[in-house]
Design a protein around this motif. Structure first.
Motif, mmCIF file in Angstrom:
data_model
loop_
_atom_site.group_PDB
_atom_site.id
_atom_site.type_symbol
_atom_site.label_atom_id
_atom_site.label_comp_id
_atom_site.label_asym_id
_atom_site.label_seq_id
_atom_site.Cartn_x
_atom_site.Cartn_y
_atom_site.Cartn_z
ATOM 1 N N SER A 1 0.692 2.515 0.486
ATOM 2 C CA SER A 1 1.580 1.642 1.274
ATOM 3 C C SER A 1 0.825 0.923 2.385
ATOM 4 N N GLN B 1 1.315 -3.106 3.104
ATOM 5 C CA GLN B 1 2.312 -3.225 4.169
ATOM 6 C C GLN B 1 2.550 -4.665 4.619
ATOM 7 N N HIS B 2 1.551 -5.560 4.448
ATOM 8 C CA HIS B 2 1.694 -6.940 4.912
ATOM 9 C C HIS B 2 2.222 -7.881 3.826
ATOM 10 N N HIS B 3 2.620 -7.322 2.674
ATOM 11 C CA HIS B 3 3.083 -8.153 1.572
ATOM 12 C C HIS B 3 4.576 -8.468 1.653
ATOM 13 N N GLY B 4 5.260 -7.913 2.617
ATOM 14 C CA GLY B 4 6.688 -8.197 2.748
ATOM 15 C C GLY B 4 7.392 -7.126 3.548
ATOM 16 N N THR B 5 8.645 -7.403 3.873
ATOM 17 C CA THR B 5 9.436 -6.466 4.690
ATOM 18 C C THR B 5 9.652 -5.146 3.970
ATOM 19 N N GLN B 6 9.846 -5.218 2.664
ATOM 20 C CA GLN B 6 10.083 -4.005 1.890
ATOM 21 C C GLN B 6 8.879 -3.069 1.947
ATOM 22 N N TYR B 7 7.687 -3.614 1.797
ATOM 23 C CA TYR B 7 6.470 -2.781 1.837
ATOM 24 C C TYR B 7 6.210 -2.265 3.260
ATOM 25 N N GLU B 8 6.576 -3.049 4.254
ATOM 26 C CA GLU B 8 6.405 -2.593 5.637
ATOM 27 C C GLU B 8 7.314 -1.397 5.927
ATOM 28 N N SER C 1 13.994 0.927 0.031
ATOM 29 C CA SER C 1 13.381 0.720 -1.297
ATOM 30 C C SER C 1 13.234 2.021 -2.085
#
Length: 531
Positions: free
Chosen positions: A222, A226-233, A151
């Protein structure tokens, strides 16, 4: 009745002609011919010897043997690849190759120096490049793994830095980092400048503190998403790697600037953070090795023992730092009073036996270290990556830990008296190890890629014997050179010897021809000689 004329060939006219021709040819040869012949043979064999020796020193194998195995053996008839036994052998070779690759995994050096403040200063002073291209290429791959994610294109500064880490030109990387900082406070841009542009440790520390401020802000943001999606993780994982890297390098700056207690506190916090987080990349930093070195500098041996008790475990990968630090602690208990003469008279005590066994364990893990600790081999700057159990790891360990061995009275003397005894305990050839798995055979190749072989002779274990063709060409060169010298000094006598040698050499052939002549019919022999 008409009589028929029968012509009978005289026995062996061609053979007698051959002998007379050979005798005439040998009589016409002058001593100068023998001198030229032996001298040319000596020159050619000497050139082959020089090339073979150079090739062996550079690549660790004989050129003639390599060519014969790689090219001539298949032409002369190799094993049929379609046979079941061959397929089984191929599978076994593939398994052994996979094992060698896993054993020869290259690790990032936990105590690697700063490229701008230390490696580049060495280049400015000596004109030598301490890092190989292979080593720097591995570092570039590490930086892309640690400091980038999918990202990055969403943030302009991170997009610039993603390209910067892929640049081969140092000036292009530094320019890209400055360009990223013009857009926003970018932690990875500060990291690059601290690593490569800063010319002193104090300047690098100042840049890392700025990177820490920017990195903590990114980490907090972040962490919430982090738990809002794979991208944020993925972003959070990257920000965690950045934060750990910055804190580790700040701790190393404090250690280099003499603030060792502050460095120990930061490293302890990082070790706790590393145990709490479950990101696999954090284990690649091996922060406990930085902590061990700093505790040894403080001579806090009780805390060193506590760290060893936690990390010197059978389930964790070993290192020279762990094995040799454990040996140092046990040697410290007995080294100040150790005497080889007294030990040979009364035998080793229990504490001395424990110390010797710890040294043997460490030497079996990495047999290259003792020569550097005992200053039998010169040190160079450690590379940015090391191969465990290899020469690169030995250099990296000794570069930082030699002072700790010198500080313990008698430790180097105990090591000097006992380290060679390790090799009597290890099976040879190295099919199996004694305390560890067998020593990998691929360390020399990897170390030659990691270390600057232009001015450093790579340590090899086990020491390779000279190939047969080097010994053969050396003997041939010496023999022909001696013949050339004797022929030049005593031409008449050597001419007699040469004629006698050639006559003796052809005697079996003459004997075989006589036997063939006596067996075959004279008419058939006559026709053969005419042909």
């Amino acid at each position: 009745m008409t009589g028929r004329l029968t012509v009978t060939a005289a026995p062996g006219p061609a053979m007698f002609g051959t002998e007379s021709s050979l005798s005439m040819f040998l009589n016409t040869l002058t001593p100068k011919f023998y001198v030229a012949l032996t001298g040319t043979s000596s020159l050619i064999s000497g050139l082959i010897l020089i090339f073979e020796w150079w090739y062996f020193r550079k690549y660790g194998t004989s050129f003639i043997e390599q060519v014969s195995v790689s090219h001539l053996r298949p032409l002369l008839g190799g094993v049929d690849s379609s046979s079941p036994s061959s397929s089984n052998t191929s599978n076994g070779d593939a398994d052994s190759n996979r094992q060698s690759v896993s054993e020869c995994k290259v690790w990032r050096n936990p105590l690697n120096l700063f490229r701008g403040a230390e490696y580049n200063r060495y280049t400015w002073v000596t004109g030598r490049e301490p890092l190989t291209y292979y080593d720097m290429n591995l570092s570039a791959q590490d930086h892309q793994t640690f400091f980038t994610c999918d990202s990055d294109h969403l943030r302009p500064a991170d997009a610039i830095m993603q390209k910067a880490w892929r640049e081969r030109n140092p000036q292009a990387r530094i320019s890209a980092a400055h360009e990223a900082l013009e857009l926003e406070d970018c932690a990875t841009a500060y990291i690059l400048l601290a690593e490569e542009e800063a010319t002193t440790i104090m300047e690098a520390e100042r840049l890392f503190k700025q990177a820490l401020k920017a990195g903590e802000g990114c980490y907090r943001r972040s962490q919430q998403l982090q738990h809002h999606g794979t991208q944020y993780e993925a972003q959070h994982r990257r920000d965690t790697n950045v934060l750990v890297y910055i804190k580790r390098r700040l701790a190393m700056c404090s250690r280099k600037l003499g603030r060792t207690r502050e460095a120990v506190k930061m490293m302890r916090d990082l070790c706790v953070f590393q145990l709490m987080k479950e990101f696999p990349l954090l284990s690649m930093f091996n922060i406990h090795e930085n902590l061990l070195e700093s505790l040894l500098e403080l001579q806090n041996y009780a805390d060193v023992q506590a760290v060893l008790a936690k990390y010197d475990d059978i389930s964790l990968p070993k290192s020279a730092t762990i094995c040799y630090t454990a040996a140092l602690l046990k040697a410290r208990a007995v080294s100040d009073k150790f005497s080889p003469e007294a030990a040979s008279r009364r035998g080793l005590s229990t504490a001395e036996m424990n110390a010797v066994e710890a040294i043997h364990r460490a030497v079996e893990f990495n047999p290259h270290v003792p020569k550097y600790l005992l200053e039998m081999k010169s040190l160079i700057l450690p590379p940015e990556h090391i191969l465990k159990r290899g020469d690169s790891e030995a250099i990296a360990y000794t570069f930082f830990h030699l002072q700790h061995w010198k500080r313990v009275e008698g430790a180097l003397n105990l090591l000097h008296c006992t380290w060679e005894g390790t090799f009597r305990m290890i099976p040879y050839p190295l099919e199996k190890g004694h305390l560890f798995y067998p020593y990998p055979i691929c360390t020399e190749t990897a170390d030659r890629e990691l270390l600057p072989t232009v001015f450093h002779e790579v340590s090899v274990y086990p020491k390779k014997e000279l190939p047969f063709f080097i010994l053969f060409t050396a003997g041939l060169c010496s023999f022909t050179a001696m013949l050339a010298l004797l022929t030049h000094q005593f031409p008449e006598l050597m001419g007699v010897f040469a004629k006698a040698f050639l006559s003796t050499l052809f005697a079996p052939l003459n004997f075989i021809m006589e036997k063939v002549e006596s067996i075959l019919p004279s008419s058939l022999w006559h026709q053969l000689t005419r042909i």
